[in-house]
Write a protein that holds these residues in place. Structure first.
Motif, PDB file in Angstrom:
ATOM      1  N   ARG A  87      -2.433   3.581  -3.752  1.00 51.92           N
ATOM      2  CA  ARG A  87      -2.609   2.801  -2.426  1.00 51.92           C
ATOM      3  C   ARG A  87      -4.034   2.373  -2.428  1.00 51.92           C
ATOM      4  NH1 ARG A  87      -0.031   7.695  -0.616  1.00 51.92           N
ATOM      5  NH2 ARG A  87      -1.812   8.497   0.081  1.00 51.92           N
ATOM      6  N   ARG A  88      -5.206   2.888  -2.792  1.00 53.60           N
ATOM      7  CA  ARG A  88      -6.531   2.274  -2.644  1.00 53.60           C
ATOM      8  C   ARG A  88      -6.816   1.134  -3.480  1.00 53.60           C
ATOM      9  NH1 ARG A  88      -7.583   8.183  -3.588  1.00 53.60           N
ATOM     10  NH2 ARG A  88      -8.435   9.068  -1.680  1.00 53.60           N
ATOM     11  N   LYS A  89      -5.920   1.062  -4.728  1.00 53.29           N
ATOM     12  CA  LYS A  89      -6.060   0.092  -5.565  1.00 53.29           C
ATOM     13  C   LYS A  89      -5.482  -1.383  -4.698  1.00 53.29           C
ATOM     14  CE  LYS A  89      -4.579  -1.714 -10.267  1.00 53.29           C
ATOM     15  NZ  LYS A  89      -4.222  -1.314 -11.510  1.00 53.29           N
ATOM     16  N   ALA A  90      -4.277  -1.009  -4.129  1.00 50.11           N
ATOM     17  CA  ALA A  90      -3.410  -1.949  -3.203  1.00 50.11           C
ATOM     18  C   ALA A  90      -4.313  -2.745  -2.065  1.00 50.11           C
ATOM     19  CB  ALA A  90      -2.211  -1.640  -2.748  1.00 50.11           C
ATOM     20  N   LEU A  91      -5.254  -1.753  -1.373  1.00 51.48           N
ATOM     21  CA  LEU A  91      -6.107  -1.930  -0.490  1.00 51.48           C
ATOM     22  C   LEU A  91      -7.106  -3.049  -0.969  1.00 51.48           C
ATOM     23  CD1 LEU A  91      -6.514   1.154   1.709  1.00 51.48           C
ATOM     24  CD2 LEU A  91      -5.473  -0.943   2.434  1.00 51.48           C
ATOM     25  N   LYS A  92      -7.549  -2.916  -2.056  1.00 55.49           N
ATOM     26  CA  LYS A  92      -8.780  -3.719  -2.720  1.00 55.49           C
ATOM     27  C   LYS A  92      -8.041  -5.055  -3.111  1.00 55.49           C
ATOM     28  CE  LYS A  92     -11.443   0.332  -3.896  1.00 55.49           C
ATOM     29  NZ  LYS A  92     -12.177   1.035  -5.029  1.00 55.49           N
ATOM     30  N   ALA A  93      -6.792  -5.194  -3.399  1.00 57.57           N
ATOM     31  CA  ALA A  93      -6.215  -6.293  -3.954  1.00 57.57           C
ATOM     32  C   ALA A  93      -6.515  -7.589  -2.827  1.00 57.57           C
ATOM     33  CB  ALA A  93      -4.832  -6.150  -4.228  1.00 57.57           C
ATOM     34  N   ASP A  94      -6.506  -8.771  -3.424  1.00 60.31           N
ATOM     35  CA  ASP A  94      -6.557 -10.005  -2.546  1.00 60.31           C
ATOM     36  C   ASP A  94      -5.252 -10.463  -2.266  1.00 60.31           C
ATOM     37  OD1 ASP A  94      -7.933 -11.983  -1.340  1.00 60.31           O
ATOM     38  OD2 ASP A  94      -8.280 -13.401  -3.155  1.00 60.31           O
ATOM     39  N   ALA A  95      -5.094  -9.931  -0.864  1.00 64.46           N
ATOM     40  CA  ALA A  95      -3.843 -10.497  -0.185  1.00 64.46           C
ATOM     41  C   ALA A  95      -3.884 -10.977   1.042  1.00 64.46           C
ATOM     42  CB  ALA A  95      -2.754  -9.315  -0.400  1.00 64.46           C
ATOM     43  N   ASP A  96      -2.762 -11.686   1.774  1.00 59.95           N
ATOM     44  CA  ASP A  96      -2.699 -11.963   2.973  1.00 59.95           C
ATOM     45  C   ASP A  96      -2.166 -11.031   3.792  1.00 59.95           C
ATOM     46  OD1 ASP A  96      -3.302 -14.941   2.434  1.00 59.95           O
ATOM     47  OD2 ASP A  96      -1.749 -14.901   1.265  1.00 59.95           O
ATOM     48  N   ILE A  97      -1.257 -10.441   3.280  1.00 61.77           N
ATOM     49  CA  ILE A  97      -0.443  -9.243   4.144  1.00 61.77           C
ATOM     50  C   ILE A  97      -0.412  -7.882   3.283  1.00 61.77           C
ATOM     51  CG2 ILE A  97       1.690  -8.668   5.383  1.00 61.77           C
ATOM     52  CD1 ILE A  97       2.320 -11.424   5.405  1.00 61.77           C
ATOM     53  N   TYR A  98      -0.878  -7.008   4.052  1.00 60.24           N
ATOM     54  CA  TYR A  98      -0.642  -5.715   3.390  1.00 60.24           C
ATOM     55  C   TYR A  98       0.382  -4.785   4.285  1.00 60.24           C
ATOM     56  CZ  TYR A  98      -5.348  -7.052   1.358  1.00 60.24           C
ATOM     57  OH  TYR A  98      -6.501  -7.692   0.934  1.00 60.24           O
ATOM     58  N   VAL A 102       0.849  -1.261   0.048  1.00 59.78           N
ATOM     59  CA  VAL A 102      -0.065   0.013  -0.059  1.00 59.78           C
ATOM     60  C   VAL A 102       0.848   1.175   0.050  1.00 59.78           C
ATOM     61  CG1 VAL A 102      -2.003   1.078   1.141  1.00 59.78           C
ATOM     62  CG2 VAL A 102      -1.726  -1.452   1.419  1.00 59.78           C
ATOM     63  N   LEU A 103       1.608   1.583  -0.970  1.00 61.73           N
ATOM     64  CA  LEU A 103       2.422   2.406  -1.147  1.00 61.73           C
ATOM     65  C   LEU A 103       2.141   3.521  -2.588  1.00 61.73           C
ATOM     66  CD1 LEU A 103       5.694   0.275  -0.898  1.00 61.73           C
ATOM     67  CD2 LEU A 103       4.324   1.526   1.254  1.00 61.73           C
ATOM     68  N   GLY A 104       2.901   4.494  -2.491  1.00 61.04           N
ATOM     69  CA  GLY A 104       3.016   5.306  -3.877  1.00 61.04           C
ATOM     70  C   GLY A 104       1.700   6.208  -3.750  1.00 61.04           C
ATOM     71  N   SER A 105       1.017   6.912  -4.792  1.00 57.98           N
ATOM     72  CA  SER A 105       0.086   7.709  -4.655  1.00 57.98           C
ATOM     73  C   SER A 105      -1.231   7.283  -4.063  1.00 57.98           C
ATOM     74  CB  SER A 105      -0.374   8.114  -6.377  1.00 57.98           C
ATOM     75  OG  SER A 105      -1.001   7.065  -6.728  1.00 57.98           O
ATOM     76  N   ALA A 106      -2.215   8.235  -3.879  1.00 59.90           N
ATOM     77  CA  ALA A 106      -3.367   7.768  -3.126  1.00 59.90           C
ATOM     78  C   ALA A 106      -4.114   6.656  -3.807  1.00 59.90           C
ATOM     79  CB  ALA A 106      -4.019   9.063  -2.771  1.00 59.90           C
ATOM     80  N   GLU A 107      -4.247   6.923  -5.207  1.00 57.05           N
ATOM     81  CA  GLU A 107      -4.790   6.111  -6.256  1.00 57.05           C
ATOM     82  C   GLU A 107      -4.258   4.474  -6.022  1.00 57.05           C
ATOM     83  OE1 GLU A 107      -6.140   5.545 -10.755  1.00 57.05           O
ATOM     84  OE2 GLU A 107      -5.149   7.457 -10.218  1.00 57.05           O
TER      85      GLU A 107
END
Length: 407
Positions: A39-50, A32-37
């Motif tokens: 980061r939001r995309k990374a938050l919605k990704a299906d993952a085990d660890i953020y 969950v890094l980089g620009s706000a957009e």
């Protein structure tokens, strides 16, 4: 699970480490890094660890609000939350009740004093062991020291406070020293004395005594004890900033010593820590092959190149490279402190970049210490494990009194 870490560690270390271990390779990590957009995309990704950098904790809390869905949070370098007034601490405190488990990792839990512990432990147990507020913690374990009227500048530990604090948190804290559990190779610490020429010594003593070095274009002025300490350390390293942020060259003695050290390394990589920008530029000018760690993906490539012995001379600032980086896979055996610092935490963390698990070679840590200068006081403070603001002020006070006594 959410992992909060220094930016470079969040971007490189956590993802890279999972690839090293068979039982972790299946874990999916979303950065969950980089620009706000982004980061939001990374938050919605299906993952085990953020994984997120600590500077964006406030943003994350604001983004999720009551929809906070991380039941386990790992804080890598918990000491970065030691300031109870910081925005990152306050933000995490708001959502702490929504977490089932918080795990804090740090090699320096109380870098300045035991006062640093309260915010860190609060994030672990919400005040159950050391109190719900910093005020109740102070009243319980400390007494006022230096003060001006109603303003207290220093808090001193009550008798046996240290033992009582450690006993209070013993059921949730595990402390391990690497040398007790890992077969680490030997680390040798050496002070390399640097002798200044007569002209440089006279300039140094003049600033120390008069708090002023007059130059035709812009003077060098030290108006406070802290500024004086900083200016003297700069001069000990070979240059000093004037009032217009110009650089006044004083000597090249440390550059000459560094050249000898690099030659003696016989082609093996050398790691150098600097504290002043003018030290960095002067080192780069003398040694064109020297490299710094860049940001983002370029920095990740730099780390890989260093660990593959593709970088002969790596220049690092302890504040930006002091936490979490794995730089122990190169054949480097020589670490050089070009500038001396007061922070024990930064010193320990920086040296641990190479003297850590996975290191197979003996490491020599060399400190270039200009004789008869503030360098010696800073190095002595680290040796006494008493580095910090108090050591700095006491050293400056002692030097001022010594100079006035001579005068």
């Amino acid at each position: 699970m959410l992992v909060i870490a220094p930016l470079r560690v969040a971007d490189d270390t956590w993802a890279r480490e999972t690839e090293k271990w068979d039982h972790l390779k299946h874990l999916r990590i979303s950065k969950v890094l980089g620009s706000a957009e982004t980061r939001r995309k990374a938050l919605k990704a299906d993952a085990d660890i953020y994984v997120i950098n600590r500077e964006n904790v406030e943003w994350l809390v604001g983004e999720l609000g009551t929809s906070w869905n991380f039941d386990t949070v790992v804080i890598d370098e918990l000491s970065s939350f030691k300031n109870g007034q910081s925005k990152r601490f306050r933000a995490l405190r708001r959502v702490r009740p929504m977490m089932k488990r918080v795990i804090g990792l740090t090699g320096t839990p109380a870098p300045n004093s035991l006062m640093d512990l309260w915010p860190e432990i609060y994030l672990l147990d919400q005040g159950e062991r050391l109190g719900k507020t910093i005020t109740s913690y102070r009243d319980r374990f400390f007494v006022p020291g230096a003060r001006s009227g109603h303003i207290v500048y220093e808090w001193k530990e009550k008798q046996e406070a240290e033992q009582r604090i450690y006993a209070a948190i013993s059921d949730i804290a595990v402390s391990m020293k690497s040398e007790d559990w890992l077969e680490l190779p030997e680390r040798i610490d050496r002070v390399v004395p640097i002798k200044l020429d007569q002209k440089s010594r006279e300039l140094y003593k003049k600033l120390e005594k008069d708090l002023l070095l007059p130059y035709r274009d812009a003077d060098v002025v030290a108006q406070t004890a802290a500024v004086l300490s900083n200016k003297l350390l700069q001069m000990a390293s070979g240059a000093v900033y004037d009032e217009d942020r110009g650089v006044k060259l004083i000597h090249d003695a440390k550059l000459d010593a560094l050249e000898d050290i690099i030659e003696a390394a016989n082609g093996k990589p050398v790691m150098v820590f600097y504290n002043f920008k003018h030290s960095l530029s002067r080192i780069q000018e003398r040694f064109p092959k020297a490299q710094i760690l860049r940001k983002g993906k370029d920095g990740n490539q730099d780390i890989a190149d260093w660990n593959s012995d593709k970088i002969p001379l790596l220049l690092l600032h302890p504040k930006s490279a002091g936490h979490g980086l794995n730089l122990q896979e190169s054949s480097c055996q020589t670490v050089v402190w070009f500038d001396q610092i007061w922070s024990l935490e930064e010193d320990q963390q920086a040296n641990a970049r190479v003297h850590r698990q996975g290191q197979t070679r003996r490491i020599v840590v060399m400190r270039l210490v200009a004789e008869g200068t503030m360098d010696e006081d800073a190095a002595d403070a680290l040796e006494r494990k008493a580095a910090g603001q108090d050591a700095l002020m006491n050293a400056v006070k002692a030097r001022i009194e010594k100079v006035r006594g001579v005068a």
